[in-house]
Design a protein around this motif. Structure first.
Motif, short mmCIF file in Angstrom:
data_model
loop_
_atom_site.label_atom_id
_atom_site.label_comp_id
_atom_site.label_asym_id
_atom_site.label_seq_id
_atom_site.Cartn_x
_atom_site.Cartn_y
_atom_site.Cartn_z
N LYS A 20 -0.84 7.42 -0.44
CA LYS A 20 -2.15 7.92 -0.83
C LYS A 20 -3.25 6.90 -0.54
N GLU A 21 -2.97 5.63 -0.82
CA GLU A 21 -3.94 4.58 -0.54
C GLU A 21 -4.18 4.45 0.96
N TYR A 22 -3.11 4.59 1.72
CA TYR A 22 -3.21 4.53 3.18
C TYR A 22 -4.08 5.68 3.69
N ILE B 12 0.85 -1.19 0.00
CA ILE B 12 0.00 0.00 0.00
C ILE B 12 0.88 1.24 0.00
N ASN B 13 0.50 2.25 -0.78
CA ASN B 13 1.29 3.48 -0.80
C ASN B 13 0.66 4.54 0.12
N ASN C 179 -6.44 7.23 2.03
CA ASN C 179 -7.83 6.95 1.67
C ASN C 179 -8.45 5.91 2.60
N LEU C 180 -7.64 4.94 3.03
CA LEU C 180 -8.12 3.93 3.95
C LEU C 180 -8.49 4.56 5.30
#
Length: 206
Positions: free
Chosen positions: A18-20, A15-16, A22-23
């Motif tokens: 930005k994805e983190y 996970i990068n 969003n999570l």
């Protein structure tokens, strides 16, 4: 916010940042909107690890949004985190509101809440409370959480990106025991937590 290498599932999921991010936003949305049934309003500010804005710029943006909300709605109570453990995002919100409290020109009551489960660290709790007491007169509110226990635990349990080593039943037992300890300390019969109302300013915030 937390570093990506602190992500609970970092060894299992690629996970990068930005994805983190969003999570984390999704978890908050689920907790506030789906579990508690309130409106989730994201101020759409990226975390300090992603954004190129300064803390001061973010705080000004937060205040602009808060002022707009206060102008559009009658708000009786504003609750903000105490900043226990001095997590950057919690401190950002705390300082943004406190720095502008006088300029907000509102009659809303300001309540400081101890962030759970971080408030379980007694040293962090006491250190932060002492720092706030140097600036404000505070009035303690002992809140009966007997009927809210399940909601509290359900909300905490949503944040799987942070807590994966305690299941819901274990968390329920922990919160219940903490609440019993506070009720005993304050001579209350029901499971309780302590909140703080800002009851006056002693000096300018620094």
């Amino acid at each position: 916010k937390m570093k990506i290498d602190s992500f609970t599932w970092s060894k299992l999921i690629d996970i990068n940042e930005k994805e983190y991010e969003n999570l984390r936003l999704l978890e908050s949305k689920v907790a506030i909107q789906d579990i508690l049934g309130y409106d989730f309003v994201s101020l759409k500010e990226e975390s300090t690890r992603i954004t190129k804005k300064t803390i001061q710029e973010i705080q000004k943006s937060i205040i602009r949004d808060v002022k707009k909300i206060l102008e559009e709605k009658k708000i009786d109570i504003i609750m903000i985190p105490m900043g226990i453990g001095e997590h950057p995002d919690h401190l950002c919100i705390y300082e943004a509101i406190i720095n502008e409290y006088v300029n907000l020109n509102i009659n809303s009551v300001i309540i400081l809440y101890p962030e759970y489960p971080y408030a379980r660290c007694k040293k962090s709790y006491i250190d932060r409370l002492e720092k706030i007491y140097r600036v404000f007169d505070l009035k303690e509110y002992i809140v009966n959480i007997e009927s809210k226990l399940q909601d509290i635990v359900n909300v905490i349990s949503v944040y799987k990106s942070q807590f994966d080593d305690i299941n819901k039943e274990q968390m329920l037992a922990i919160v219940r025991e903490d609440g019993r300890a506070i009720s005993t300390e304050y001579n209350k019969k029901d499971i309780s937590l302590v909140y703080y109302k800002i009851d006056g300013r002693k000096t300018e915030w620094k």
